[in-house]
Design a protein around this motif. Structure first.
Motif, PDB file in Angstrom:
ATOM      1  N   ALA A  65       3.102  -2.270 -14.952  1.00 17.82           N
ATOM      2  CA  ALA A  65       2.762  -0.983 -14.754  1.00 17.82           C
ATOM      3  C   ALA A  65       1.238  -0.575 -15.222  1.00 17.82           C
ATOM      4  O   ALA A  65       0.405  -0.101 -14.397  1.00 17.82           O
ATOM      5  CB  ALA A  65       3.594  -0.006 -15.180  1.00 17.82           C
ATOM      6  N   ALA A  86      -0.067  -3.970  -4.220  1.00 21.91           N
ATOM      7  CA  ALA A  86       1.154  -4.165  -3.534  1.00 21.91           C
ATOM      8  C   ALA A  86       1.357  -5.716  -3.079  1.00 21.91           C
ATOM      9  O   ALA A  86       2.168  -6.293  -3.449  1.00 21.91           O
ATOM     10  CB  ALA A  86       1.398  -3.228  -2.679  1.00 21.91           C
ATOM     11  N   TRP A  91       5.102  -6.050  -3.858  1.00 17.88           N
ATOM     12  CA  TRP A  91       5.511  -4.834  -4.012  1.00 17.88           C
ATOM     13  C   TRP A  91       5.387  -4.142  -2.418  1.00 17.88           C
ATOM     14  O   TRP A  91       4.487  -4.755  -1.626  1.00 17.88           O
ATOM     15  CB  TRP A  91       5.271  -4.068  -5.031  1.00 17.88           C
ATOM     16  N   THR A  92       5.866  -3.013  -2.276  1.00 20.51           N
ATOM     17  CA  THR A  92       5.696  -2.310  -1.205  1.00 20.51           C
ATOM     18  C   THR A  92       4.601  -1.159  -1.764  1.00 20.51           C
ATOM     19  O   THR A  92       4.483  -1.145  -2.833  1.00 20.51           O
ATOM     20  CB  THR A  92       6.633  -1.301  -0.769  1.00 20.51           C
ATOM     21  N   GLU A  93       3.789  -0.778  -0.836  1.00 18.60           N
ATOM     22  CA  GLU A  93       2.719   0.065  -1.158  1.00 18.60           C
ATOM     23  C   GLU A  93       3.258   1.384  -2.025  1.00 18.60           C
ATOM     24  O   GLU A  93       2.655   1.774  -3.045  1.00 18.60           O
ATOM     25  CB  GLU A  93       2.095   0.444   0.092  1.00 18.60           C
ATOM     26  N   ASP A  94       4.565   1.984  -1.662  1.00 23.57           N
ATOM     27  CA  ASP A  94       4.796   2.966  -2.188  1.00 23.57           C
ATOM     28  C   ASP A  94       5.316   2.701  -3.651  1.00 23.57           C
ATOM     29  O   ASP A  94       5.147   3.411  -4.456  1.00 23.57           O
ATOM     30  CB  ASP A  94       6.246   3.459  -1.571  1.00 23.57           C
ATOM     31  N   TYR A  95       5.921   1.531  -3.875  1.00 25.28           N
ATOM     32  CA  TYR A  95       6.349   0.895  -4.962  1.00 25.28           C
ATOM     33  C   TYR A  95       5.072   0.736  -6.051  1.00 25.28           C
ATOM     34  O   TYR A  95       5.009   1.166  -7.130  1.00 25.28           O
ATOM     35  CB  TYR A  95       7.170  -0.217  -5.146  1.00 25.28           C
ATOM     36  N   ALA A  96       4.087   0.155  -5.394  1.00 24.75           N
ATOM     37  CA  ALA A  96       2.655   0.026  -6.240  1.00 24.75           C
ATOM     38  C   ALA A  96       2.214   1.452  -6.676  1.00 24.75           C
ATOM     39  O   ALA A  96       1.857   1.539  -7.648  1.00 24.75           O
ATOM     40  CB  ALA A  96       1.710  -0.686  -5.316  1.00 24.75           C
ATOM     41  N   LYS A  97       2.232   2.448  -5.834  1.00 22.72           N
ATOM     42  CA  LYS A  97       1.859   4.022  -6.061  1.00 22.72           C
ATOM     43  C   LYS A  97       2.559   4.502  -7.267  1.00 22.72           C
ATOM     44  O   LYS A  97       2.164   4.987  -8.306  1.00 22.72           O
ATOM     45  CB  LYS A  97       1.823   4.762  -5.141  1.00 22.72           C
ATOM     46  N   LYS A  98       3.963   4.235  -7.406  1.00 20.90           N
ATOM     47  CA  LYS A  98       4.721   4.593  -8.402  1.00 20.90           C
ATOM     48  C   LYS A  98       4.520   3.822  -9.577  1.00 20.90           C
ATOM     49  O   LYS A  98       4.368   4.647 -10.745  1.00 20.90           O
ATOM     50  CB  LYS A  98       6.083   4.355  -7.957  1.00 20.90           C
ATOM     51  N   MET A  99       4.293   2.580  -9.385  1.00 23.57           N
ATOM     52  CA  MET A  99       3.846   1.696 -10.584  1.00 23.57           C
ATOM     53  C   MET A  99       2.474   2.102 -11.315  1.00 23.57           C
ATOM     54  O   MET A  99       2.255   2.238 -12.390  1.00 23.57           O
ATOM     55  CB  MET A  99       3.874   0.125 -10.308  1.00 23.57           C
TER      56      MET A  99
END
Length: 116
Positions: A65, A86, A91-99
């Protein structure tokens, strides 16, 4: 899981003993657990390993992160987009944003353990 339990695991993980290359190549070998005859000893050691691997995973995710947040920092001339991160981290792009957001929180002292 309680924060106290998580802190204790970080402070006292079981030693992860080196597996020689020949032993590591044998899929039936795992930190000598397969050779333990005493079920109490097997439970104790396998529990220590489980806790250590969980603690190691938690720490690795924190470092992922922070790295993602650093790579996405808008002050960097070579910053990466969430999509680029991502792809690189699988990762998915959404997960990358969260990370990235999690990493920013960690960098601002909201979650990163003090010993890093």
């Amino acid at each position: 899981m309680a924060d106290a339990d998580q802190g204790e695991r970080r402070m006292r993980p079981a030693p992860l003993l080196f597996e020689p290359a020949a032993a590591a190549a044998d899929p039936d070998r795992f930190f000598g657990l397969e050779s333990m005859d005493d079920p109490a000893q097997l439970l104790d050691r396998s529990t220590e390993l489980t806790l250590s691997f969980r603690a190691a995973t938690d720490r690795a995710v924190e470092f992922q992160a922070v790295a993602a947040a650093q790579l996405a920092d808008p002050r960097r001339f070579d910053r990466l987009t969430a999509a680029d991160i991502a792809e690189r981290a699988r990762w998915t792009e959404d997960y990358a944003k969260k990370m990235i957001e999690f990493g920013r929180d960690l960098q601002n002292g909201r979650g990163l353990a003090e010993d890093t």
